[in-house]
Design a protein around this motif. Structure first.
Motif, PDB file in Angstrom:
ATOM      1  N   GLN A 199     -12.987  -9.818 -11.643  1.00 24.86           N
ATOM      2  CA  GLN A 199     -12.598 -10.930 -12.519  1.00 24.86           C
ATOM      3  C   GLN A 199     -10.987 -10.448 -12.636  1.00 24.86           C
ATOM      4  OE1 GLN A 199     -15.162 -10.891 -15.830  1.00 24.86           O
ATOM      5  NE2 GLN A 199     -15.711 -12.861 -15.206  1.00 24.86           N
ATOM      6  N   ALA A 243      -7.804 -13.138 -11.858  1.00 21.69           N
ATOM      7  CA  ALA A 243      -6.979 -13.590 -12.774  1.00 21.69           C
ATOM      8  C   ALA A 243      -5.624 -13.118 -12.444  1.00 21.69           C
ATOM      9  CB  ALA A 243      -7.356 -12.768 -14.158  1.00 21.69           C
ATOM     10  N   SER A 253      -2.466 -15.504 -11.722  1.00 17.79           N
ATOM     11  CA  SER A 253      -0.898 -15.552 -12.535  1.00 17.79           C
ATOM     12  C   SER A 253       0.049 -15.205 -11.494  1.00 17.79           C
ATOM     13  CB  SER A 253      -1.201 -14.490 -13.402  1.00 17.79           C
ATOM     14  OG  SER A 253      -0.169 -13.913 -14.095  1.00 17.79           O
TER      15      SER A 253
END
Length: 106
Positions: free
Chosen positions: A78, A82, A86
């Motif tokens: 995860q 992420a 980003s």
């Protein structure tokens, strides 16, 4: 007939119901697969002594360790996903701010 086994993981108790005799087979399988030692070196005397951890305790420890590894892998995945989102957003934003200047040669 069946046997019930409970394992504590964090604040949650997990109960596994197995056919009779399967619990014993699980304990033996985990002991063999994860190399349970019947004897250990006593740190005080340096001599061989019976392992104070039972095979059943060892099995529970291995199951909890497996669950923790699965959770850690999930959390890491995860975090990587992420970070990729980003980074992509940041590079997209930078791309809209770029100006390319060209000059005509004489």
């Amino acid at each position: 007939m069946s046997e019930t086994h409970s394992i504590q993981i964090g604040s949650n108790a997990t109960t596994i119901t197995t056919p009779d005799g399967f619990g014993d087979l699980c304990v033996e399988a985990f002991a063999a697969q994860y190399q349970y030692a019947e004897t250990v070196i006593d740190p005080e005397t340096g001599e061989s002594a019976a392992n104070p951890q039972t095979k059943a305790e060892f099995t529970s420890q291995q199951i909890v360790s497996f669950v923790r590894q699965v959770v850690a892998a999930h959390v890491k995945k995860q975090a990587v996903e992420a970070a990729a989102v980003s980074a992509s957003s940041q590079t997209d934003a930078m791309g809209t701010q770029m100006v390319v200047a060209t000059s005509a040669s004489a």
